[in-house]
Design a protein around this motif. Structure first.
Motif, short mmCIF file in Angstrom:
data_model
loop_
_atom_site.label_atom_id
_atom_site.label_comp_id
_atom_site.label_asym_id
_atom_site.label_seq_id
_atom_site.Cartn_x
_atom_site.Cartn_y
_atom_site.Cartn_z
N SER A 179 0.83 -1.21 0.00
CA SER A 179 0.00 0.00 0.00
C SER A 179 0.87 1.25 0.00
N PHE A 180 0.34 2.29 -0.62
CA PHE A 180 1.06 3.57 -0.69
C PHE A 180 0.07 4.67 -1.08
N GLY A 181 0.47 5.91 -0.84
CA GLY A 181 -0.43 7.04 -1.12
C GLY A 181 0.16 8.09 -2.01
N GLY A 182 1.16 7.72 -2.80
CA GLY A 182 1.82 8.69 -3.67
C GLY A 182 3.21 9.01 -3.16
N SER A 183 3.99 9.75 -3.96
CA SER A 183 5.39 10.00 -3.62
C SER A 183 5.56 10.76 -2.31
N LEU A 184 4.62 11.65 -1.99
CA LEU A 184 4.71 12.41 -0.75
C LEU A 184 3.93 11.75 0.39
N GLY A 185 3.12 10.75 0.03
CA GLY A 185 2.30 10.08 1.02
C GLY A 185 0.93 10.71 1.16
N ALA A 186 0.06 10.04 1.89
CA ALA A 186 -1.30 10.54 2.14
C ALA A 186 -1.65 10.18 3.57
N SER A 187 -1.81 11.18 4.41
CA SER A 187 -2.01 10.93 5.84
C SER A 187 -3.25 10.10 6.11
N CYS A 188 -4.30 10.29 5.31
CA CYS A 188 -5.53 9.52 5.50
C CYS A 188 -5.28 8.03 5.29
N ILE A 189 -4.57 7.70 4.21
CA ILE A 189 -4.24 6.30 3.94
C ILE A 189 -3.28 5.78 5.00
N ASN A 190 -2.29 6.56 5.36
CA ASN A 190 -1.33 6.14 6.39
C ASN A 190 -2.03 5.79 7.69
N ASP A 191 -2.91 6.68 8.15
CA ASP A 191 -3.60 6.45 9.42
C ASP A 191 -4.44 5.17 9.39
N ASN A 192 -5.17 4.97 8.31
CA ASN A 192 -6.04 3.80 8.23
C ASN A 192 -5.26 2.49 8.07
N VAL A 193 -4.18 2.53 7.31
CA VAL A 193 -3.35 1.33 7.16
C VAL A 193 -2.74 0.94 8.50
N LEU A 194 -2.15 1.92 9.19
CA LEU A 194 -1.48 1.62 10.46
C LEU A 194 -2.47 1.20 11.54
N ASN A 195 -3.70 1.66 11.41
CA ASN A 195 -4.75 1.23 12.34
C ASN A 195 -5.29 -0.16 12.02
N THR A 196 -5.00 -0.65 10.81
CA THR A 196 -5.59 -1.89 10.32
C THR A 196 -4.62 -3.06 10.26
N VAL A 197 -3.36 -2.77 10.00
CA VAL A 197 -2.41 -3.83 9.66
C VAL A 197 -2.20 -4.82 10.81
N GLY A 198 -2.25 -4.34 12.06
CA GLY A 198 -2.09 -5.26 13.19
C GLY A 198 -3.18 -6.32 13.22
N LYS A 199 -4.41 -5.90 13.00
CA LYS A 199 -5.54 -6.83 12.97
C LYS A 199 -5.41 -7.80 11.81
N LEU A 200 -4.94 -7.30 10.66
CA LEU A 200 -4.74 -8.18 9.50
C LEU A 200 -3.71 -9.26 9.80
N LEU A 201 -2.61 -8.87 10.44
CA LEU A 201 -1.53 -9.82 10.72
C LEU A 201 -1.89 -10.77 11.85
N GLU A 202 -2.79 -10.34 12.71
CA GLU A 202 -3.30 -11.28 13.72
C GLU A 202 -4.18 -12.33 13.06
N SER A 203 -4.96 -11.92 12.08
CA SER A 203 -5.84 -12.85 11.36
C SER A 203 -5.04 -13.75 10.43
N LYS A 204 -4.00 -13.17 9.80
CA LYS A 204 -3.19 -13.90 8.82
C LYS A 204 -1.71 -13.71 9.15
#
Length: 382
Positions: free
Chosen positions: A206-231
């Motif tokens: 996942s990525f949000g462009g060369s400079l990044g996108a805070s909205c995508i960053n926040d949601n990914v970091l809030n989600t990835v732990g749950k994803l890795l717990e599931s998988k």
């Protein structure tokens, strides 16, 4: 995959002006077209014309081409003093572009969009030089729509774009979007092997462009732990972007993501297309370049269009793919960790859906787009 360029060197002298700018979405296609011309005509002389404000000078010079800049800027969405200045610069920039073009005397001028393409293409039209414009997005930008009324040829990337061109001087041609030639050397299995990723593991990027996108960053970091717990075997790599990286490092630490060895956080990914080729699921904005690369590589893609771009063109790009069942779209206003988790876990668990998205998005790729554009452009040379 065959090489993007059929190397057939010619001694014919040809001079081409490229006019583009503002964002990489307009600049990189122009560079790909220029590279193709150079591969065919070793005596070709190429000059880029862009604005002083955009990123074109840095990107064009890094690609090995000469660029001349003029003072021009884009319109804002509201009636402001800045827009009055923009209108004045738009008029005066054409005469300045004429002076640059008269010294170079090109055989053809190619515009690939952005406000910076206005001056050179308009100047070429007034000087009787053949012009071709190329639009990368599903919804054409204002500059492209205006230039289409007098350009000799209009090349499009989406069939859906044709309906926006009711007044055109020249032929409208569906060519697709050019991709960087390096994509032709990337292969799923080979790249995964180089990265040490076994075929039985799912890799999400996942990525949000060369400079990044805070909205995508926040949601990914809030989600990835749950994803890795599931998988637990899931491999997840996220590119935060330069301007938001330090904050994301702190946020990842707060969420305890350092305990997951399969998660990696990057400031910038220099080999992003190569990583995309190895990924099973890609989550990104809906810019023209990203979509073109995802289509060419056949990636199951989740698109989160930016609402902060001119004429909301990323949403329109994503909508075309969503309607064709070629990508999943999440509008930023609807994005939250729960929605992101449900979307990603479904794709991780459903190989058939990933395969279907992959096959459908491939229909939006054209292996010969760059060749087709070059053929059309050089066909205008007298």
């Amino acid at each position: 995959m065959s090489n993007v360029y059929e190397i057939n060197k010619s001694d014919k002298r040809i001079r081409v002006v490229f006019s583009c700018g503002g964002t990489g979405g307009h600049i990189y296609p122009a560079i790909s077209i220029a590279d193709c011309i150079k591969s065919k005509y070793h005596n070709a002389e190429i000059l880029f014309v862009g604005s002083k404000r955009g990123m074109e000078k840095r990107l064009v010079e890094a690609a090995g081409y000469k660029i001349e800049t003029i003072d021009i800027q884009g319109f804002t969405r509201k009636l402001t003093l800045s827009n009055i200045k923009t209108a004045v610069k738009a008029m005066t920039s054409v005469s300045k572009a004429k002076k640059l073009i008269s010294k170079f005397m090109p055989d053809v001028i190619i515009g690939t969009g952005g406000y910076a393409s206005w001056a050179a293409v308009r100047a070429g039209e007034k000087m009787g030089i053949p012009t071709l414009i190329h639009e990368q997005n599903a919804y054409p930008g204002m500059t492209t729509r205006k230039l289409a009324k007098s350009a000799d040829k209009v090349c499009l990337s989406y069939e859906e774009s044709k309906k926006y061109f009711t007044e055109t001087k020249g032929e409208i041609i569906l060519t697709g979007n050019p991709v960087s030639p390096k994509l032709y050397s990337y292969e799923y299995d080979l790249n995964r092997a180089e990265m040490g990723i076994s075929r039985d593991k799912i890799f999400v990027l996942s990525f949000g462009g060369s400079l990044g996108a805070s909205c995508i960053n926040d949601n990914v970091l809030n989600t990835v732990g749950k994803l890795l717990e599931s998988k637990p075997d899931l491999i997840y790599r996220h590119v935060a972007g330069k301007r938001d990286y330090e904050r994301c490092v702190a946020l990842a630490s707060k969420f305890g993501l350092d305990k997951y060895p399969n998660f990696q956080l990057y400031e910038y990914m220099y080999d992003l297309p190569k990583q995309m080729a190895a990924a099973d699921v890609v989550i990104s904005r809906a810019g023209a370049i990203t979509i073109t690369e995802a289509a060419f590589l056949g990636k199951a893609t989740v698109l989160i269009p930016s609402p902060n771009v001119a004429e909301n063109h990323q949403f329109k790009n994503a909508l075309v793919l969503e309607k064709s069942k070629a990508a999943v779209m999440i509008e930023e206003k609807n994005l939250n960790p729960s929605v992101l988790y449900d979307t990603v876990i479904e794709l991780v668990n459903d190989g058939k859906k990933r395969a279907s998205l992959s096959e459908n998005i491939k229909k939006f790729a054209s292996e010969r787009a760059v060749e087709n554009i070059v053929t059309e452009a050089l066909g205008l040379v007298k």
